[in-house]
Design a protein around this motif. Structure first.
Motif, PDB file in Angstrom:
ATOM      1  N   ALA A  94     -12.821 -43.089 -56.971  1.00 19.85           N
ATOM      2  CA  ALA A  94     -13.110 -41.767 -57.526  1.00 19.85           C
ATOM      3  C   ALA A  94     -13.450 -40.770 -56.422  1.00 19.85           C
ATOM      4  N   LEU A  95     -12.891 -39.591 -56.506  1.00 17.81           N
ATOM      5  CA  LEU A  95     -13.220 -38.523 -55.572  1.00 17.81           C
ATOM      6  C   LEU A  95     -14.623 -37.988 -55.874  1.00 17.81           C
ATOM      7  N   THR A  96     -15.338 -37.606 -54.836  1.00 18.80           N
ATOM      8  CA  THR A  96     -16.676 -37.040 -54.995  1.00 18.80           C
ATOM      9  C   THR A  96     -16.625 -35.553 -54.671  1.00 18.80           C
ATOM     10  N   ILE A  97     -16.991 -34.746 -55.638  1.00 18.41           N
ATOM     11  CA  ILE A  97     -16.959 -33.297 -55.443  1.00 18.41           C
ATOM     12  C   ILE A  97     -18.385 -32.764 -55.421  1.00 18.41           C
ATOM     13  N   HIS A 263     -14.921 -47.102 -40.684  1.00 15.73           N
ATOM     14  CA  HIS A 263     -15.068 -47.559 -42.068  1.00 15.73           C
ATOM     15  C   HIS A 263     -15.834 -46.557 -42.920  1.00 15.73           C
ATOM     16  N   LEU A 264     -16.332 -45.479 -42.316  1.00 15.38           N
ATOM     17  CA  LEU A 264     -17.127 -44.503 -43.058  1.00 15.38           C
ATOM     18  C   LEU A 264     -16.252 -43.619 -43.942  1.00 15.38           C
ATOM     19  N   PRO A 265     -16.738 -43.221 -45.113  1.00 15.67           N
ATOM     20  CA  PRO A 265     -15.984 -42.266 -45.935  1.00 15.67           C
ATOM     21  C   PRO A 265     -15.995 -40.885 -45.299  1.00 15.67           C
ATOM     22  N   ILE A 266     -14.993 -40.073 -45.628  1.00 18.41           N
ATOM     23  CA  ILE A 266     -14.910 -38.730 -45.061  1.00 18.41           C
ATOM     24  C   ILE A 266     -14.512 -37.736 -46.142  1.00 18.41           C
ATOM     25  N   ILE A 267     -15.218 -36.606 -46.167  1.00 20.92           N
ATOM     26  CA  ILE A 267     -14.920 -35.533 -47.106  1.00 20.92           C
ATOM     27  C   ILE A 267     -14.479 -34.300 -46.325  1.00 20.92           C
ATOM     28  N   GLY A 268     -13.962 -33.307 -47.028  1.00 17.48           N
ATOM     29  CA  GLY A 268     -13.520 -32.068 -46.388  1.00 17.48           C
ATOM     30  C   GLY A 268     -14.332 -30.871 -46.859  1.00 17.48           C
ATOM     31  N   ASP A 269     -14.511 -29.906 -45.965  1.00 17.98           N
ATOM     32  CA  ASP A 269     -15.221 -28.665 -46.271  1.00 17.98           C
ATOM     33  C   ASP A 269     -14.248 -27.493 -46.119  1.00 17.98           C
ATOM     34  N   PRO A 270     -13.593 -27.093 -47.204  1.00 24.70           N
ATOM     35  CA  PRO A 270     -12.625 -25.997 -47.120  1.00 24.70           C
ATOM     36  C   PRO A 270     -13.266 -24.622 -47.019  1.00 24.70           C
ATOM     37  N   SER A 271     -14.554 -24.527 -47.315  1.00 23.38           N
ATOM     38  CA  SER A 271     -15.246 -23.233 -47.275  1.00 23.38           C
ATOM     39  C   SER A 271     -15.487 -22.795 -45.837  1.00 23.38           C
ATOM     40  N   HIS A 272     -16.206 -23.637 -45.077  1.00 21.27           N
ATOM     41  CA  HIS A 272     -16.454 -23.309 -43.673  1.00 21.27           C
ATOM     42  C   HIS A 272     -15.182 -23.445 -42.838  1.00 21.27           C
ATOM     43  N   SER A 284      -8.378 -27.182 -50.106  1.00 21.13           N
ATOM     44  CA  SER A 284      -8.964 -28.260 -50.908  1.00 21.13           C
ATOM     45  C   SER A 284      -7.880 -29.241 -51.346  1.00 21.13           C
ATOM     46  N   ARG A 285      -6.772 -28.710 -51.819  1.00 22.67           N
ATOM     47  CA  ARG A 285      -5.666 -29.570 -52.263  1.00 22.67           C
ATOM     48  C   ARG A 285      -5.109 -30.381 -51.086  1.00 22.67           C
ATOM     49  N   ALA A 286      -5.013 -29.724 -49.927  1.00 19.91           N
ATOM     50  CA  ALA A 286      -4.498 -30.405 -48.738  1.00 19.91           C
ATOM     51  C   ALA A 286      -5.397 -31.556 -48.307  1.00 19.91           C
ATOM     52  N   PHE A 287      -6.706 -31.346 -48.356  1.00 20.97           N
ATOM     53  CA  PHE A 287      -7.650 -32.406 -47.993  1.00 20.97           C
ATOM     54  C   PHE A 287      -7.440 -33.643 -48.867  1.00 20.97           C
ATOM     55  N   ILE A 288      -7.333 -33.421 -50.167  1.00 21.72           N
ATOM     56  CA  ILE A 288      -7.176 -34.552 -51.088  1.00 21.72           C
ATOM     57  C   ILE A 288      -5.846 -35.254 -50.857  1.00 21.72           C
ATOM     58  N   ALA A 289      -4.796 -34.483 -50.649  1.00 24.43           N
ATOM     59  CA  ALA A 289      -3.477 -35.084 -50.398  1.00 24.43           C
ATOM     60  C   ALA A 289      -3.478 -35.907 -49.118  1.00 24.43           C
ATOM     61  N   ALA A 290      -4.301 -35.501 -48.134  1.00 20.77           N
ATOM     62  CA  ALA A 290      -4.350 -36.213 -46.847  1.00 20.77           C
ATOM     63  C   ALA A 290      -5.203 -37.475 -46.896  1.00 20.77           C
ATOM     64  N   GLY A 291      -5.934 -37.670 -48.000  1.00 21.31           N
ATOM     65  CA  GLY A 291      -6.710 -38.893 -48.140  1.00 21.31           C
ATOM     66  C   GLY A 291      -8.211 -38.743 -48.077  1.00 21.31           C
ATOM     67  N   ALA A 292      -8.727 -37.505 -48.130  1.00 22.61           N
ATOM     68  CA  ALA A 292     -10.179 -37.314 -48.109  1.00 22.61           C
ATOM     69  C   ALA A 292     -10.816 -37.953 -49.332  1.00 22.61           C
ATOM     70  N   ASP A 293     -12.061 -38.394 -49.170  1.00 22.48           N
ATOM     71  CA  ASP A 293     -12.786 -39.044 -50.262  1.00 22.48           C
ATOM     72  C   ASP A 293     -13.497 -38.048 -51.163  1.00 22.48           C
ATOM     73  N   GLY A 294     -13.418 -36.784 -50.817  1.00 20.97           N
ATOM     74  CA  GLY A 294     -14.058 -35.772 -51.636  1.00 20.97           C
ATOM     75  C   GLY A 294     -14.110 -34.439 -50.925  1.00 20.97           C
ATOM     76  N   LEU A 295     -14.837 -33.500 -51.509  1.00 24.39           N
ATOM     77  CA  LEU A 295     -14.942 -32.140 -50.970  1.00 24.39           C
ATOM     78  C   LEU A 295     -16.368 -31.638 -51.112  1.00 24.39           C
ATOM     79  N   ILE A 296     -16.746 -30.715 -50.249  1.00 18.06           N
ATOM     80  CA  ILE A 296     -17.997 -29.974 -50.405  1.00 18.06           C
ATOM     81  C   ILE A 296     -17.629 -28.488 -50.374  1.00 18.06           C
ATOM     82  N   ILE A 297     -17.908 -27.783 -51.471  1.00 19.62           N
ATOM     83  CA  ILE A 297     -17.388 -26.437 -51.682  1.00 19.62           C
ATOM     84  C   ILE A 297     -18.526 -25.472 -52.014  1.00 19.62           C
ATOM     85  N   GLU A 298     -18.479 -24.285 -51.413  1.00 21.54           N
ATOM     86  CA  GLU A 298     -19.455 -23.253 -51.733  1.00 21.54           C
ATOM     87  C   GLU A 298     -18.948 -22.420 -52.908  1.00 21.54           C
ATOM     88  N   THR A 299     -19.802 -22.294 -53.927  1.00 18.20           N
ATOM     89  CA  THR A 299     -19.413 -21.551 -55.120  1.00 18.20           C
ATOM     90  C   THR A 299     -20.618 -20.824 -55.701  1.00 18.20           C
TER      91      THR A 299
END
Length: 337
Positions: A94-97, A263-272, A284-299
């Motif tokens: 499961a992706l972590t958002i 072995h560590l999980p990695i997420i992407g930050d498309p905001s910064h 955000s879409r690119a990060f997930i397509a590349a295999g990121a385990d999730g995203l951290i987004i400013e909203t």
């Protein structure tokens, strides 16, 4: 040096190995694994009597890790790590958002955003109480008041929380109010802070420094794990290049490359990583397509009037739409939300 124990090894055999490591003047770190115990020997490996350790009952093998970052290397944990925090898994299928405002501004503001991001599908609420700002005259965050608001709202709404820590002296306080510590890009090589975060054993998001090579980044993670904290989540947030039109240049290469190395999980930050709200959905879409385990987004429900990082903050309405897009792309690469 990593010492892999047999799956049948008992506690007495494990303690015997640890005693050998300590007698040689090295430090041991016991690493968790799916089926077997692994023990890292930290220090001058040449002082270890490797032949003696190989002959101890319960020892399966000794591993010489080729990379300078032994503890975070995928060599000794090829299956990868999953960070588990109160029922939420980071690094699994499961992706972590993670979503929320750049800064906690008030109780009402944080509550409204928390409710809206949870309704959209986020499981972790982000929000800063201490802020690095280029100008000393800019809003620096609410400090302790912000931490108290964070704790109240995350418990009220039913989300985990992630909060940035800037100074080793803040770690103890932030641990009392938040579920996840965050080490920002400017602190990636703040070694006293990394050691203190490591000693806390708290889950930590470690952002890549905007200047950092992959090796430098993974060695920063090594500092945290060398203190016994395996609960590390890497975060790619873009690097500084000759491009000046965006805040940073997103390094999509980092996702698959780091997946091979650690072995560590990695997420992407498309905001910064972009500094521009209209670019956040695409990256955000690119990060997930590349295999990121999730995203951290400013909203924020009113991003134009956010006190910090307004230009890169998307509306909570846009975030809800983005979650639907992420779900589709995640499904295409074998992930769920």
């Amino acid at each position: 040096m990593i010492i892999i124990m047999e799956s049948s090894a008992n506690e007495a055999q494990i303690k015997e190995v640890i005693a050998e490591i300590r007698d040689a003047g090295l430090k041991e770190i016991r690493l968790s694994g799916a089926a077997k115990v692994a023990i890292a020997a930290i220090g001058r490996e040449q002082d270890l009597n490797q032949e003696r350790i190989k002959g101890l009952e319960g020892v399966e093998k000794l591993m010489e890790i080729q990379e300078p970052y032994e503890l975070v290397s995928r060599e000794h944990r090829p299956e990868g790590s999953i960070i588990r925090i109160k029922g939420v898994e980071i690094g699994g299928k499961a992706l972590t958002i993670m979503a929320g405002p750049c800064s906690v501004e008030s109780e009402d503001q944080f509550r409204r955003i928390a409710l809206e991001v949870k309704a959209a599908g986020a499981t972790i609420l982000r929000g800063g109480s201490f802020k690095w700002r280029t100008s000393p005259h800019a809003f620096q965050g609410l400090g302790l008041e912000g931490l108290m608001i964070t704790k109240k709202i995350k418990e009220e709404v039913g989300l985990l929380s992630a909060t940035e820590v800037l100074d080793p002296r803040q770690v103890e306080a932030v641990c009392q109010y938040s579920d996840i510590l965050q080490v920002g890009t400017v602190s990636m090589q703040n070694y006293p802070l990394l050691r203190e975060v490591g000693k806390s054993k708290m889950p930590v998001i470690l952002k890549r420094g905007k200047w950092a090579t992959y090796n430098e980044y993974l060695l920063a993670a090594e500092y945290i794990m060398a203190e016994g904290n395996e609960n590390i989540i890497l975060c790619e947030r873009g690097i500084r290049t000759f491009v000046t039109e965006t805040r940073s240049t997103i390094d999509i290469n980092a996702i698959p490359y780091l997946k091979e190395k650690t072995h560590l999980p990695i997420i992407g930050d498309p905001s910064h990583g972009t500094g521009m709200r209209h670019l956040v959905p695409a990256i955000s879409r690119a990060f997930i397509a590349a295999g990121a385990d999730g995203l951290i987004i400013e909203t924020h429900y009113d991003p134009e009037h956010a006190k910090t990082d307004a230009d890169q903050t998307i509306s909570t309405e846009a975030f809800a739409i983005l979650m639907g897009e992420i779900e589709k792309i995640g499904g295409a690469v074998g992930r769920t939300i």
